[in-house]
Design an enzyme around this catalytic site. Structure first.
Site, PDB file in Angstrom:
ATOM      1  N   HIS A  99      50.232 -15.052  50.501  1.00 60.00           N
ATOM      2  CA  HIS A  99      49.168 -15.576  49.636  1.00 60.00           C
ATOM      3  C   HIS A  99      48.519 -14.487  48.789  1.00 60.00           C
ATOM      4  CE1 HIS A  99      46.374 -14.435  53.020  1.00 60.00           C
ATOM      5  NE2 HIS A  99      45.547 -14.216  52.018  1.00 60.00           N
ATOM      6  N   ASP A 129      53.483 -16.612  55.881  1.00 59.71           N
ATOM      7  CA  ASP A 129      52.506 -15.812  55.137  1.00 59.71           C
ATOM      8  C   ASP A 129      52.882 -14.328  55.144  1.00 59.71           C
ATOM      9  OD1 ASP A 129      50.343 -15.655  53.440  1.00 59.71           O
ATOM     10  OD2 ASP A 129      48.902 -15.287  55.045  1.00 59.71           O
ATOM     11  N   SER A 206      43.424  -9.137  53.923  1.00 62.93           N
ATOM     12  CA  SER A 206      44.674  -9.879  54.103  1.00 62.93           C
ATOM     13  C   SER A 206      45.881  -9.014  53.780  1.00 62.93           C
ATOM     14  CB  SER A 206      44.687 -11.113  53.207  1.00 62.93           C
ATOM     15  OG  SER A 206      43.826 -12.099  53.688  1.00 62.93           O
TER      16      SER A 206
END
Length: 357
Positions: A99, A129, A206
């Site tokens: 993402h 992911d 992230s």
């Protein structure tokens, strides 16, 4: 005569008491840590508090971490973190989240010296992911050491390195512990195994590393599975799982997951499906609610009310664990399912010849 005996007895008692007190005084002096006599027998201990530092572990990972800009045209549409997991004579290879780099037209990395370089996306998988980037070897400063989840325990100290709120906070460290090792979360029709931690994982973290006190990467941080209303609960993809995906993505291969062809109900949720008739003494497993035609499950002879309890001798206590275990296999593999049917354990061979869309 009697008076003399009495005097000798009295003298003996006095000498005995004096010797006892003298002995106690000598013992206390020689053993200063020995407890002093008191009516309530209190014991006092000296306690030394040692401050734990992770500075050496931070040095192991810090220069392997990069900041990532995701461009759409000339605009930055998202940012995140990544880290170098290997390098060869020409290139360095980085892990981050899908993402973070999704729908990019250009990807830029910035190392700990604030040097910029363009990165090439080798491959990514939205379900896991995970994404793999490639850059010139000269664009990075260090390669991270990789650990594994198995050698780390609940309660062990871990920390993250990332850039919450953007490049101005590059290299921010947050510290916590491993709160859970075998957590399973459902997302986008698949089940993922994750590490749970109370180390803060904020936007911008992230794709960054979750690191143990040895300076080894044990996970890839992700916000994808985090619910906004829950505090102190972060997740990371175990590095063992991430590297399985990376090996394929690095080669430009797509991650393909096998389809079984059933709908399932957990034993504990059977009250939602009263049509299923299951022995109440069975406490774990995944109950087949429906079998689709022309699927691996139908061809193997699986039926409604069958309870799947093992995949190739690996126990599967619930649907999440079954899905995770199933997705470790490739299209074309044949697996053995142990099921309970009409109170008896039987085995079925299932050829995984269909892919999950």
């Amino acid at each position: 005569m009697k008076n003399n005996n009495f005097k000798q007895l009295l003298l003996g008692i006095v000498i005995g008491i004096s010797i006892a007190f003298l002995t106690m005084d000598i013992y206390v002096r020689i053993n200063p840590t020995a407890p002093a006599p008191s009516n309530n027998n209190l014991i006092h201990k000296n306690v030394t508090i040692v401050e734990n530092s992770i500075s050496e572990a931070i040095e192991e990972i810090y220069d392997a971490v990069v900041f990532i800009n995701n461009y759409s045209g000339n605009s930055i549409v998202s940012t995140g973190t990544g880290f170098v997991y290997k390098a060869d004579n020409k290139y360095a290879y980085l892990l981050t989240n899908h993402h973070v780099v999704e729908n990019s037209t250009r990807i830029e990395i910035i190392n700990s010296d604030r040097e910029k370089a363009d990165a090439y996306l080798l491959g990514s998988d939205k379900y896991a992911d995970i994404a793999v980037l490639r850059v010139s070897k000269n664009a990075v400063k260090k390669v991270a050491k990789l650990g594994n989840l198995e050698n780390n325990n609940i309660g062990d100290t871990v920390f993250t390195v990332g850039s919450p709120m953007g490049i101005e906070f590059f290299g921010t460290i947050t510290k916590g512990v491993i709160s859970g090792k075998e957590r399973f979360v459902d997302t986008d029709e698949i089940t993922m195994r994750v590490i749970q931690t109370d180390a803060a994982i904020n936007p911008g973290n992230s794709g960054g590393p979750l690191v143990n006190i040895m300076g080894e990467v044990i996970g890839v941080n992700t916000l994808k599975f985090v619910k906004a209303e829950v505090e102190g609960m972060g997740f990371a993809i175990p590095i063992d799982d991430a590297m399985k995906y990376a090996e394929k993505l690095e080669k430009g291969e797509k991650i393909v997951r096998p389809l079984l062809g059933v709908t399932l109900v957990d034993i504990e949720n059977l009250f939602y499906s009263p049509q299923l008739k299951i022995d109440k003494n069975i406490k774990s497993g995944a109950v087949i609610n429906n079998v689709y035609d022309n699927t691996p499950a139908s061809r193997a002879g699986l039926k409604t009310n069958d309870i799947i309890i093992k995949v190739n001798e690996i126990e599967v206590p619930n649907i999440a664990y079954l899905r995770y275990t199933l997705y470790q296999y490739n299209i074309g593999d044949t697996i053995t399912l142990t099921i309970i049917r009409d109170g008896k354990e039987i085995q079925k061979q299932v050829k995984l010849d269909m892919a999950l869309d």
